[in-house]
Design a protein around this motif. Structure first.
Motif, PDB file in Angstrom:
ATOM      1  N   HIS A   6      -2.668  -1.473  14.920  1.00 31.56           N
ATOM      2  CA  HIS A   6      -1.617  -2.072  13.466  1.00 31.56           C
ATOM      3  C   HIS A   6      -0.459  -2.252  13.345  1.00 31.56           C
ATOM      4  O   HIS A   6       1.072  -1.922  13.786  1.00 31.56           O
ATOM      5  CB  HIS A   6      -1.563   0.127  12.680  1.00 31.56           C
ATOM      6  CG  HIS A   6      -3.112  -0.058  12.784  1.00 31.56           C
ATOM      7  ND1 HIS A   6      -3.864   0.163  11.166  1.00 31.56           N
ATOM      8  CD2 HIS A   6      -3.851   0.594  13.582  1.00 31.56           C
ATOM      9  CE1 HIS A   6      -4.998   0.645  11.302  1.00 31.56           C
ATOM     10  NE2 HIS A   6      -5.254   0.785  12.576  1.00 31.56           N
ATOM     11  N   TYR A   7      -0.527  -3.332  12.727  1.00 23.86           N
ATOM     12  CA  TYR A   7       1.724  -3.633  12.191  1.00 23.86           C
ATOM     13  C   TYR A   7       1.372  -4.363  11.087  1.00 23.86           C
ATOM     14  O   TYR A   7       0.382  -4.903  10.732  1.00 23.86           O
ATOM     15  CB  TYR A   7       2.013  -4.084  13.241  1.00 23.86           C
ATOM     16  CG  TYR A   7       1.505  -5.703  14.111  1.00 23.86           C
ATOM     17  CD1 TYR A   7       1.703  -6.400  13.515  1.00 23.86           C
ATOM     18  CD2 TYR A   7       0.435  -5.611  14.842  1.00 23.86           C
ATOM     19  CE1 TYR A   7       1.134  -8.438  14.146  1.00 23.86           C
ATOM     20  CE2 TYR A   7      -0.292  -6.543  15.558  1.00 23.86           C
ATOM     21  CZ  TYR A   7       0.076  -7.649  15.599  1.00 23.86           C
ATOM     22  OH  TYR A   7      -0.186  -8.959  15.519  1.00 23.86           O
ATOM     23  N   PHE A   8       2.755  -4.737  10.605  1.00 24.57           N
ATOM     24  CA  PHE A   8       2.593  -5.480   9.327  1.00 24.57           C
ATOM     25  C   PHE A   8       2.836  -7.350   9.545  1.00 24.57           C
ATOM     26  O   PHE A   8       4.329  -7.449  10.428  1.00 24.57           O
ATOM     27  CB  PHE A   8       3.124  -5.427   7.656  1.00 24.57           C
ATOM     28  CG  PHE A   8       3.265  -6.734   7.317  1.00 24.57           C
ATOM     29  CD1 PHE A   8       2.483  -6.828   6.225  1.00 24.57           C
ATOM     30  CD2 PHE A   8       4.536  -7.668   6.829  1.00 24.57           C
ATOM     31  CE1 PHE A   8       2.266  -7.862   5.252  1.00 24.57           C
ATOM     32  CE2 PHE A   8       4.459  -8.125   5.527  1.00 24.57           C
ATOM     33  CZ  PHE A   8       3.388  -8.137   5.254  1.00 24.57           C
ATOM     34  N   TYR A   9       2.648  -8.228   9.118  1.00 28.51           N
ATOM     35  CA  TYR A   9       2.462  -9.707   8.831  1.00 28.51           C
ATOM     36  C   TYR A   9       1.989 -10.102   8.827  1.00 28.51           C
ATOM     37  O   TYR A   9       0.487 -10.575   7.952  1.00 28.51           O
ATOM     38  CB  TYR A   9       2.594 -10.092  10.717  1.00 28.51           C
ATOM     39  CG  TYR A   9       3.248 -11.081  11.377  1.00 28.51           C
ATOM     40  CD1 TYR A   9       5.522 -10.827  11.880  1.00 28.51           C
ATOM     41  CD2 TYR A   9       3.423 -12.224  11.495  1.00 28.51           C
ATOM     42  CE1 TYR A   9       5.921 -11.329  12.426  1.00 28.51           C
ATOM     43  CE2 TYR A   9       4.603 -12.657  11.521  1.00 28.51           C
ATOM     44  CZ  TYR A   9       5.613 -12.907  12.067  1.00 28.51           C
ATOM     45  OH  TYR A   9       6.518 -13.609  12.642  1.00 28.51           O
ATOM     46  N   PRO A  10       2.143 -11.392   7.743  1.00 23.20           N
ATOM     47  CA  PRO A  10       2.241 -11.919   6.731  1.00 23.20           C
ATOM     48  C   PRO A  10       0.901 -12.548   6.852  1.00 23.20           C
ATOM     49  O   PRO A  10      -0.274 -12.994   6.430  1.00 23.20           O
ATOM     50  CB  PRO A  10       3.136 -13.285   6.206  1.00 23.20           C
ATOM     51  CG  PRO A  10       4.352 -12.487   6.555  1.00 23.20           C
ATOM     52  CD  PRO A  10       3.935 -11.435   7.611  1.00 23.20           C
ATOM     53  N   ASP A  11       0.450 -13.165   8.657  1.00 20.20           N
ATOM     54  CA  ASP A  11      -0.679 -14.340   8.909  1.00 20.20           C
ATOM     55  C   ASP A  11      -1.503 -13.489   9.647  1.00 20.20           C
ATOM     56  O   ASP A  11      -2.428 -13.508  10.261  1.00 20.20           O
ATOM     57  CB  ASP A  11       0.135 -14.877  10.024  1.00 20.20           C
ATOM     58  CG  ASP A  11       0.741 -14.492  11.120  1.00 20.20           C
ATOM     59  OD1 ASP A  11       0.757 -13.639  11.256  1.00 20.20           O
ATOM     60  OD2 ASP A  11       0.907 -15.597  11.294  1.00 20.20           O
ATOM     61  N   LEU A  12      -1.037 -11.528   9.087  1.00 18.03           N
ATOM     62  CA  LEU A  12      -2.474 -10.433   9.725  1.00 18.03           C
ATOM     63  C   LEU A  12      -2.944 -10.057   9.067  1.00 18.03           C
ATOM     64  O   LEU A  12      -2.748  -9.074   7.897  1.00 18.03           O
ATOM     65  CB  LEU A  12      -1.669  -9.861  10.628  1.00 18.03           C
ATOM     66  CG  LEU A  12      -2.785  -9.142  10.876  1.00 18.03           C
ATOM     67  CD1 LEU A  12      -3.419  -9.358  11.982  1.00 18.03           C
ATOM     68  CD2 LEU A  12      -1.602  -7.349  12.024  1.00 18.03           C
ATOM     69  N   PRO A  13      -4.480 -10.488   7.636  1.00 19.76           N
ATOM     70  CA  PRO A  13      -4.277 -10.085   6.393  1.00 19.76           C
ATOM     71  C   PRO A  13      -5.040  -8.475   6.464  1.00 19.76           C
ATOM     72  O   PRO A  13      -4.858  -8.143   5.730  1.00 19.76           O
ATOM     73  CB  PRO A  13      -5.370 -11.465   6.302  1.00 19.76           C
ATOM     74  CG  PRO A  13      -5.623 -11.977   7.237  1.00 19.76           C
ATOM     75  CD  PRO A  13      -4.841 -12.217   8.107  1.00 19.76           C
ATOM     76  N   SER A  14      -5.091  -8.286   7.816  1.00 24.35           N
ATOM     77  CA  SER A  14      -6.410  -6.732   7.838  1.00 24.35           C
ATOM     78  C   SER A  14      -5.390  -6.011   8.152  1.00 24.35           C
ATOM     79  O   SER A  14      -5.793  -4.686   7.603  1.00 24.35           O
ATOM     80  CB  SER A  14      -7.511  -7.065   8.922  1.00 24.35           C
ATOM     81  OG  SER A  14      -6.421  -7.332   9.855  1.00 24.35           O
TER      82      SER A  14
END
Length: 186
Positions: A6-14
């Motif tokens: 789990h991590y936030f990144y703009p190109d990882l929509p899930s």
């Protein structure tokens, strides 16, 4: 076995990536490369995981740096598609060797029909990690915990880009250390 990273990144929509990071399908191998296979790089692991989207930046001015107001386009078409990640040990000694190793890997993957090896279509990409250490040309590469800070350059899409990025990042890190600074890690 798979897990969610789990991590936030703009190109990882899930918001997560499915990976075999802790349970790879293969590991502890080697890739011989160079003239007459006179060099080798150790393979840490080979794992399956899901791909992210593709971010591209378009500057609004002539500057080489990304500025406020730069547009970022995100293509989600490949997000979630499966990919094979091959992780090497930090034992490649020069930018030219990095290019040669990836070129050998590209030919091997094409030969055994794993992929078409086309960088320009995104079928093959390279994330390059560069770290420096103090020593002379004959010094062996020290253990990972004795290397300088590691910087990762993501999604390189040609052998020429791999060599150029490795040269640039090596020179940049040397300048930082010579000026009394500490390299950034990623």
């Amino acid at each position: 076995r798979f897990e969610r990273k789990h991590y936030f990144y703009p190109d990882l929509p899930s918001g997560y990536q499915v990976t075999q990071n802790r349970w790879p399908i293969a590991g502890r191998g080697a890739l011989p490369f160079g003239n007459n296979n006179n060099k080798s790089s150790e393979i840490n692991r080979i794992q399956l995981e899901t791909d992210t989207g593709k971010s591209t930046t378009q500057d609004n001015d002539e500057s080489e740096d990304i500025q406020v107001g730069s547009a970022v386009n995100i293509d989600y078409n490949r997000a979630g598609a499966p990919l094979i990640e091959i992780v090497f040990e930090p034992d490649i000694e020069s930018p030219e060797d990095a290019g040669e190793a990836v070129s050998t890997l590209q030919r091997l993957l094409k030969h055994i029909d794993v992929c078409d090896g086309k960088f320009e279509l995104g079928s093959l990409r390279c994330d390059l990690n560069v770290s420096i250490f103090e020593g002379d040309d004959d010094s062996p590469i020290p253990p990972l915990n004795e290397l300088g800070n590691r910087v990762e350059v993501k999604n390189l899409n040609s052998i020429r880009a791999i060599v150029a990025a490795a040269k640039f990042e090596f020179d940049r890190q040397v300048k930082v250390v010579e000026s009394g600074g500490v390299g950034e890690s990623s």
